[in-house]
Design a protein around this motif. Structure first.
Motif, short mmCIF file in Angstrom:
data_model
loop_
_atom_site.label_atom_id
_atom_site.label_comp_id
_atom_site.label_asym_id
_atom_site.label_seq_id
_atom_site.Cartn_x
_atom_site.Cartn_y
_atom_site.Cartn_z
N SER A 129 -6.72 -69.84 35.10
CA SER A 129 -7.39 -68.95 34.14
C SER A 129 -8.56 -68.22 34.77
N SER A 130 -9.23 -68.88 35.72
CA SER A 130 -10.37 -68.24 36.39
C SER A 130 -9.95 -67.08 37.28
N TRP A 157 -0.86 -54.17 33.18
CA TRP A 157 -1.11 -55.19 32.16
C TRP A 157 -2.61 -55.44 32.07
N THR A 158 -3.03 -55.91 30.91
CA THR A 158 -4.44 -56.25 30.69
C THR A 158 -4.64 -57.75 30.90
N VAL A 159 -5.90 -58.15 30.96
CA VAL A 159 -6.21 -59.59 31.07
C VAL A 159 -5.61 -60.34 29.89
N ALA A 160 -5.70 -59.76 28.69
CA ALA A 160 -5.16 -60.41 27.49
C ALA A 160 -3.65 -60.63 27.61
N GLU A 191 -3.06 -63.50 29.89
CA GLU A 191 -3.38 -64.75 29.20
C GLU A 191 -2.24 -65.18 28.28
N GLU A 192 -1.68 -64.21 27.56
CA GLU A 192 -0.57 -64.51 26.65
C GLU A 192 0.66 -64.99 27.42
N GLU A 236 6.11 -68.43 34.55
CA GLU A 236 5.71 -68.86 35.89
C GLU A 236 4.76 -67.80 36.45
N ALA A 237 3.54 -68.20 36.78
CA ALA A 237 2.54 -67.27 37.29
C ALA A 237 1.93 -67.85 38.56
#
Length: 410
Positions: A266-267, A284-287, A290-291, A298-299
């Motif tokens: 997440s950081s 893409w946005t940070v949000a 996060e979703e 898989e990230a």
């Protein structure tokens, strides 16, 4: 004799042996002519007479050459300058392109075998090695694909570097080439799962392998003007003071830190979103990241030390994985990071037991199309109007797929 369509002259003077090779190609027919001379310090006097010899063997004039190639190193400063200088001079006089070929890549190309990765480790003197890694080409029309560009490392660091790289590459066969184990006998004891050592020590890049890779580069129109041709140096400083050596200095530049591929934290979402913003027209946005992570996608990120250099995002389906995003920050591109990320993605797909990897790409993005095609992806469909395209409305997406062998299959 009938004049073949393409004539590539290749020169190499990176070691004590100076070599000249001529590759003549006409359709599916290839002919090679070679000469060599063993004599340190004699390259400048012998290389042009050897050029004339191979041209006589082929019944050609210099004016019939298509391009001039040379082994650009890494290697000794003086030796590299001879081949580069002669290639530049001939190209200027004849109005030809120059095709620089990385010597370590030519060594990877020079032998037969079906291992997935070849690591070339060549003695650089002073307790150091020139090291590079290459992945098996998807077809005979390609050269071995760069995974790690040539760099300088301490000979004592090779086992650690190899072990860490193997963790990222996965459980695949790796062949170790070059003369490192001959120069540093302690490396003969090196043992890693899947590591195959080449029985025959390669002391140099054969000129015929340089010619072969140069021909592939010529087909891709990658020739440069004589003024742009230059040797590849990864060591700019060859002597260190006692104080510098006591501080652990022993090469310039020092070996690059090992790239690590780990799950996205997440950081790191802010850094990932910034890379996405800098590399995509509609990022893409940070949000959104996060979703996706919260939904179980898989990230993964690739980092150097504590710095995120790239990432990929994968959606898992019952029979395949869908590569949604993959990106490397602009200043870190052309270092093989995208290839490492894609290989990691494929390894994850195999671990998950699915049959393949699916992705979409803009047909206007020629670099991306070539990147995926060179790594075994083929177009299987089209999604109409898939991408936003600013004032032009919408752009189609090409659907590309690579079929894999799931883990555990014979």
């Amino acid at each position: 004799m009938a004049d073949p369509h393409v004539h590539i002259l290749a020169l190499d003077s990176a070691t004590r042996v100076c070599e000249v090779a001529l590759l003549s190609v006409h359709g599916l027919q290839r002919q090679r002519y070679e000469r060599s001379h063993d004599g340190t310090g004699e390259h400048a006097e012998t290389v042009l007479p050897m050029v004339d010899d191979v041209l006589r063997q082929a019944d050609l004039e210099r004016e019939q050459l298509t391009a001039v190639a040379f082994g650009q190193g890494p290697g000794g400063f003086t030796g590299l300058r001879v081949a580069c200088g002669v290639a530049q001079g001939m190209a200027y006089a004849l109005g030809l392109p120059v095709l620089p070929v990385v010597s370590l890549q030519a060594m990877a190309h020079a032998i037969d075998g079906d291992e997935a990765i070849r690591v070339v480790a060549q003695d650089a003197r002073m307790g150091e090695l020139y090291v590079a890694a290459y992945a098996q080409p998807e077809s005979a029309a390609q050269g071995w694909q760069s995974l790690c560009e040539p760099m300088l490392i301490s000979a004592s660091d090779l086992p650690v570097w190899l072990a860490r790289q193997q963790q990222q590459w996965g459980a695949i066969d790796i062949r170790l080439l070059g003369n490192a184990s001959q120069a540093y006998p302690e490396l003969q004891l090196l043992q890693l799962p899947g590591l195959v050592k080449h029985a025959q020590v390669l002391e140099r890049a054969p000129a015929h392998a340089i010619a072969d890779l140069a021909y592939l580069a010529w087909l891709r129109s990658e020739g440069v003007s004589p003024a742009q041709a230059a040797p590849l140096y990864v060591r700019d400083k060859v002597a260190f003071t006692t104080a510098e050596r006591e501080q652990g200095q022993g090469g310039n530049p020092k070996a690059r830190p090992v790239f690590e591929i780990t799950r996205m934290q997440s950081s790191e979402l802010g850094a990932v979103a910034e890379i996405e913003k800098r590399t995509q027209a509609h990022p893409w946005t940070v949000a959104q990241f996060e979703e996706a992570v919260a939904a179980g996608y898989e990230a993964w990120v690739i980092r150097e030390a504590d710095q995120v250099l790239g990432f990929y995002l994968l959606m898992v389906a019952p029979d395949l994985v869908h590569l949604l995003l993959i990106s490397v920050r602009p200043e870190s591109q052309r270092r093989g990071l995208g290839h490492q990320l894609l290989r990691h993605c494929e390894a994850r797909a195999e671990q998950l037991g699915v049959e393949g990897v699916l992705l979409e790409v803009r047909p206007s993005n020629r670099n991306a199309l070539d990147f995926y095609a060179n790594r075994g992806f083929a177009q299987v469909g089209v999604r109409k109007g898939y991408y936003p395209n600013g004032p032009l409305g919408r752009e189609d997406a090409w659907v590309m797929k690579k079929t894999l062998k799931p883990a555990g299959d014979a």
